[in-house]
Structure formats: C-alpha cells, structure tokens
Write an enzyme that holds these catalytic residues in place. Sequence first.
Site, PDB file in Angstrom:
ATOM      1  N   TYR A 293      -5.871  16.082 -28.715  1.00  0.00           N
ATOM      2  CA  TYR A 293      -6.046  15.227 -29.904  1.00  0.00           C
ATOM      3  C   TYR A 293      -5.865  15.676 -31.353  1.00  0.00           C
ATOM      4  CZ  TYR A 293      -8.044  12.802 -25.788  1.00  0.00           C
ATOM      5  OH  TYR A 293      -8.754  12.311 -24.502  1.00  0.00           O
ATOM      6  N   ASP A 295      -6.499  14.386 -34.707  1.00  0.00           N
ATOM      7  CA  ASP A 295      -7.107  13.476 -35.476  1.00  0.00           C
ATOM      8  C   ASP A 295      -6.575  12.773 -36.616  1.00  0.00           C
ATOM      9  OD1 ASP A 295      -8.738  13.062 -33.133  1.00  0.00           O
ATOM     10  OD2 ASP A 295     -10.529  13.998 -34.283  1.00  0.00           O
ATOM     11  N   GLU A 298      -2.121  12.185 -35.445  1.00  0.00           N
ATOM     12  CA  GLU A 298      -1.991  11.237 -34.526  1.00  0.00           C
ATOM     13  C   GLU A 298      -2.757   9.929 -34.778  1.00  0.00           C
ATOM     14  OE1 GLU A 298      -0.757  14.000 -30.833  1.00  0.00           O
ATOM     15  OE2 GLU A 298      -2.798  13.440 -31.008  1.00  0.00           O
ATOM     16  N   VAL A 376     -13.513   8.534 -34.905  1.00  0.00           N
ATOM     17  CA  VAL A 376     -12.140   8.658 -34.071  1.00  0.00           C
ATOM     18  C   VAL A 376     -12.600   8.211 -32.777  1.00  0.00           C
ATOM     19  CG1 VAL A 376      -9.929   9.657 -33.677  1.00  0.00           C
ATOM     20  CG2 VAL A 376     -11.207   9.938 -36.025  1.00  0.00           C
ATOM     21  N   GLY A 377     -12.541   7.155 -32.282  1.00  0.00           N
ATOM     22  CA  GLY A 377     -12.896   6.994 -30.737  1.00  0.00           C
ATOM     23  C   GLY A 377     -14.377   7.255 -30.883  1.00  0.00           C
ATOM     24  N   TYR A 379     -16.065  10.576 -31.094  1.00  0.00           N
ATOM     25  CA  TYR A 379     -16.567  11.356 -32.139  1.00  0.00           C
ATOM     26  C   TYR A 379     -16.517  10.792 -33.319  1.00  0.00           C
ATOM     27  CZ  TYR A 379     -17.197  15.312 -29.224  1.00  0.00           C
ATOM     28  OH  TYR A 379     -18.069  16.376 -28.453  1.00  0.00           O
ATOM     29  N   TYR A 381     -17.166  12.559 -37.652  1.00  0.00           N
ATOM     30  CA  TYR A 381     -17.095  13.844 -38.235  1.00  0.00           C
ATOM     31  C   TYR A 381     -17.537  13.747 -39.774  1.00  0.00           C
ATOM     32  CZ  TYR A 381     -14.306  15.420 -34.272  1.00  0.00           C
ATOM     33  OH  TYR A 381     -13.826  15.650 -33.056  1.00  0.00           O
ATOM     34  N   HIS A 435     -13.293  21.957 -31.265  1.00  0.00           N
ATOM     35  CA  HIS A 435     -12.775  21.080 -32.580  1.00  0.00           C
ATOM     36  C   HIS A 435     -12.210  21.933 -33.682  1.00  0.00           C
ATOM     37  CE1 HIS A 435     -15.523  17.763 -31.398  1.00  0.00           C
ATOM     38  NE2 HIS A 435     -16.134  18.903 -30.468  1.00  0.00           N
ATOM     39  N   GLU A 482       5.188  36.479 -45.477  1.00  0.00           N
ATOM     40  CA  GLU A 482       4.576  35.643 -44.561  1.00  0.00           C
ATOM     41  C   GLU A 482       4.556  36.147 -43.058  1.00  0.00           C
ATOM     42  OE1 GLU A 482       5.534  31.454 -46.243  1.00  0.00           O
ATOM     43  OE2 GLU A 482       7.310  32.498 -45.131  1.00  0.00           O
ATOM     44  N   HIS A 594     -17.139  23.783 -27.732  1.00  0.00           N
ATOM     45  CA  HIS A 594     -18.033  23.107 -27.345  1.00  0.00           C
ATOM     46  C   HIS A 594     -18.259  23.149 -25.721  1.00  0.00           C
ATOM     47  CE1 HIS A 594     -20.321  19.024 -27.859  1.00  0.00           C
ATOM     48  NE2 HIS A 594     -20.908  19.911 -27.379  1.00  0.00           N
TER      49      HIS A 594
END
Length: 643
Positions: A293, A295, A298, A376-377, A379, A381, A435, A482, A594
Amino acid sequence: MTSHPLDRLTGDEIARNRTILDKAGLVGSTTRFPLVMLEEPAKRDVLAWQPGDPLDRRVRTTLLDRDTGAVEEVVVSLDREDVVGRRTVDVVAEGQPPIMGEEFDLVEQVLWADQGWCAAMAERGLTEPERIRVSALSAGCFDLPGEEGRRLVRCLSFLQLDDSDNIWAHPIDGLVAYVDLVTAEVVELVDDGIFPLPTERADFQPASVPPRTSQRPIEITQPEGASFTVEGDVVRWEKWEFRIGFDQVEGLTLHQVGFEDGGRVRPIVYRASIAEMVVPYGDPSPVRFWQNYFDAGEYSLGKEANALRLGCDCLGEIHYVDAVIADDDGNPRHLPNAICMHEEDDGVLWKHTDAYNGTSSVRRQRRLVVSFFITVGNYDYGFYWYLYLDGTIELDCKATGVVFASAYPGPRPDGSPYPWASEIAPGVGAPYHQHLFSARLDMMLDGVGNCVDEVDAARVPIGPENPHGNGFTRAVTRLRRESEGARLADGSVGRVWQVSNPERTNRLGQPVAYALHPEGLPTLLADPASSIARRAAFTTRHLWVTAQADAERYPSGQYVNQNPGNTGIDTWVRADRDIDGTDIVLWHTFGLTHFPRPEDWPIMPVDHTGFVMKPVGFFDRNPALDVPEPASKHCLTEGSSCH
C-alpha cells in the site's frame, strides 16, 4: 486573500476552480475530482518573487469519469479564470488516480450483491452480508491477464460481531475479490480454502478495559503564552522561520525553512515533506501476495488527517491550524485542527561544571513541534517535525493503530512455525511487513548551489603515521552525479551525508553544511525482481540525490495507483544529471520492519522512526549560547542559580 505564491489553497479558491472547470464544460454528472492541488510556482520564480509582485494562482486538477474510467489532468489559472493546460492521462503507462472515499463505500454494495461472493461466504457459515465488512485495498500491478487499464481494488473481509466490535480481530481468510470500480463488478474471486474464523473479541475502548487508578494529572502550562507567532502561513519561533503548507497527497509540508543568524534568516531547506510511504507485506499466499500500500499516492494521506484534540493528541499551549482540501466532487472540504503546533521541554541543552574556575552552568533544550496525524484503514501515523534551539531538525514518525490481521494457519507439517506471519492472539495472525517512508528535502543551504559528501568513520592501520594504532579518521566521498547519488546507510562506520555550500564559508574557512543522520534500518526486503521493487524503487536505497526539478515531486510518480513502475525516481536518475554544486533534492528512505508481537494486539503501542539533520559548520559556534537560564519555579530553590 493570498499574499504569497506558496499560500495554501483556500476554500474559496477550491470552489472557484470547480466553477471554472464547470464553465469550461469539463464537469458532468459522473465527473469526480481525485486530486485538486495548488500548482506551486517554479522554485526559481518563488525565490525571485517580492511582495507586491503579481500572483498567478494556478490549480492542477485530475478529473476521473466514473462512467468510462477516462482520466484527464487540467490546469486552471484562478486569476485569468481560464483553463491553461489540459492533457489525457494514459492510465496503463502512468497509473490510476488515488482511490476515493465513495469507491470504498461502493465496494461493499458490489460484493453484498454478488452471488459468487455470497455463496463463498455461505460456505464459511456467514449468511448476513451486512455483518461482513470489506476492506478495499489498492490492487498494485502484477501483469495479471485482463487487468490492464481497469480501475481495480482487491478486497479482503472481516466479520463484525456487533456495531461496536473491532472488525480487525475476525479476518475471513482464504477469499479475495477483485473488483472493477468503474463497471462495479467482481472481476475475479480467488478462493484458497476455508480457514478457522477467530471469534475472540479484541476491544480496546474504555468500556471494555478497566482503567488504572494510579495516575495523577500532568499539566503543562505556559502562563505567558507560547513563544512562537503565526502570521498567515508563516511561523516564527526563537530563531526559526518557515511556512506551513498542506495538500491532500503529502499532508503537512514545510517551506522556506531558515534560521536567523547575524541579523538575517539563512535558508536551510526550501521544501520538506513526506512525499510517499509504502507498506509492503511479506506473505506470499494466493490471497495476500499483492498487499503493498502506498498511503500517499494511492490513498491521499492528507485527506485522512485527524481532527486533533487538546489533552489527547497535544498537550500544553497549543496552536491549531485548520486545513482545506477538495472532496471527491471538487468542493472545499474543511479539516479542523489538522495541524498542531506547540513547544516542548526536551531536557538538558548543554551543561558543564568546572573545577578550575568554580562555575556550573546548565541550559534546557526546547523544541517546536509541528505535527499531524492520519488514519489509513487499520493503521494510524503521526508525523512530527521538531525544530531545536541549536539548529537541529528532526522528523519523528509514529506508527500505531491496529495491525492488519489474517487467520493464523498454525505450524507446518514438519512442526516449523508459519514463516510469513506472527500469531498475536488465538488463531489470529499478523503478516510480516514494513513501513517505508520517503522524505523529500529540497535543499537550500545559504543558496541553491549545494553538494553532498558521504562521510564515514575510518580505521587506520598501524603504520608510520599511526605507530600505536590508536588513530582513526574520516573518509569523505563527494557524490558528483545522480548515478553516484543512490546510497545505502552503514551504521558500522557511522555513515552520514553532509550537504554543504562551497560558495559560503564559516569563520574557519569551511563550507557551511548540514548532516543527515540516518537510522539505517533495513530497506525493502522484497526480491529486487518483484513488482513492489519496481513500483517502489525508492525503497531500495536509503538516499537518492537528484538535480532539483519542480515536476519531480513524488518518488514513485504522480499516479502511483496501479502504476507498473515507469515513472519513479529510478527512471529520473538515468539522465545522470550533475549534483555537485547545483540545486539538489535529497530523498531519504527510512522506516520500520515489523514482525508483530502479542503486545501489538489489539492496538499497537507507538513505534518510532525518522531522521535527524544537524548543522556542521553552518554556524561559527554553538548557536544556543544565548539561551537564557531556566526560570521555572519548580526547578529553582531560593538563592540557587544555573550558572
């Protein structure tokens, strides 16, 4: 009334933008507005702007036709009240706009009405669709047959025992539905078998958990008020000055961050934000392999900002800032108390007791906190920017909420544990995941001509210059292009990245600089050939240094949803632009890996991740020498002193 090119969009401007698009014939009954953003002027134009100069306020809007799936990007000049740019978005090559709130609501209705899905639920003994709650999740891009060009979500389900129940405790595992959001149909059902349904409640509200009775109140007061001032979007605190921004993708942004020194505000960072965050999951099962996901790109994390509450989210003398974004219909939506600002004591700033001159001195550190929180759903933050008295800048990201649960299948036939998830409650699994955040730091240390050096601690072998072997030094590597700017952290050598301005020196003749101190935790753990490694290429390095380009705002591209990985930072650096003494942007990847614990259930205590930037020769000496002695009544006794 706007007075600066970077002023946040107002509700009136958002409404005017919609009116202009409507008059241009671009808004119909099925038109939706997944993105409405201030078109920030080019950096060079903002730096050249002076009060009184004309402003051309522009808004960039992404329009989605819910009937056909067509996507168009339109730029409006609010001052000219006209459309000044327009193009069609190729959703196959570029990706889809973010998922909108009404689409999340749509999915449950689609599934409840689908015979195949209802039959699969009935096989699991579940015959009340309204008790089955659907989590509509971003689909990613896996080159699956028939998906090209479709606007999709993939849906997992949870049982809600009653209206107050924590749904995440009851995953209905083994079944995933692929839903087309334009045609409102189930494209595919994947049924991997029936798993035991965990039914133990996992409530964490006060009514379900008797509270402790041992705590006494902690009150934080500033009887003379806060030390900072806010004028419009401009904040001044101690010697710091910056502008606050807010948009629906990044949420809180900081602009033109500088520190007063020698009678002038010296620029440090032109623009700072969390440009993306991704949560890749590590369970390769048929119903979970796609769980990744983004966050920001999306889900538009700015849209999910919480209304912060005094005494709960923030303590002390608080200044709240409301935010205004556009809703799915292009109308202004007010987000109360979206941003919180306050001061905090942060312990000892500096201290010394000297036996030779008989003095003892101590000063206390203080920091300004600028924060916002999102959900977000499952979770939550928190993003906390800290500015310190000594010129240090820190970002602390706080992860909490409820871990995304699965059924736990138990040990394998050979007795080994399930390798992709933890068991956190009886029969409840929590897949391993990460995350990973991308901080975009558009640098401006005393000007736009900046350089980056990678600085490592270096051992020196015994030899003529180090006969006793006690010597050690630093190894400094200049990043010039770069192609050299994609780097990994290395804690074994204390690696930092030092941004300097070779055209500005301190009193010792050294280029002024700031050092980025990374945590250096794991980057993306998925296979380099995986879909998520393509789409989230920024997560494969701790640092990317790019030449500044106003259009390069997001490390996985403008349209992340179902983007195959064609527009990210790894594609930009193929140009191999010069980054030595030029206008540069640092993209810093940091985050958590996690492996959930039982202690993370049913709600996860806050875990922290972030980074620190410290001045290195930016000042001629300690810039906090003038901090006054502590004056709190609670710290001093009669006749005592802090010097």
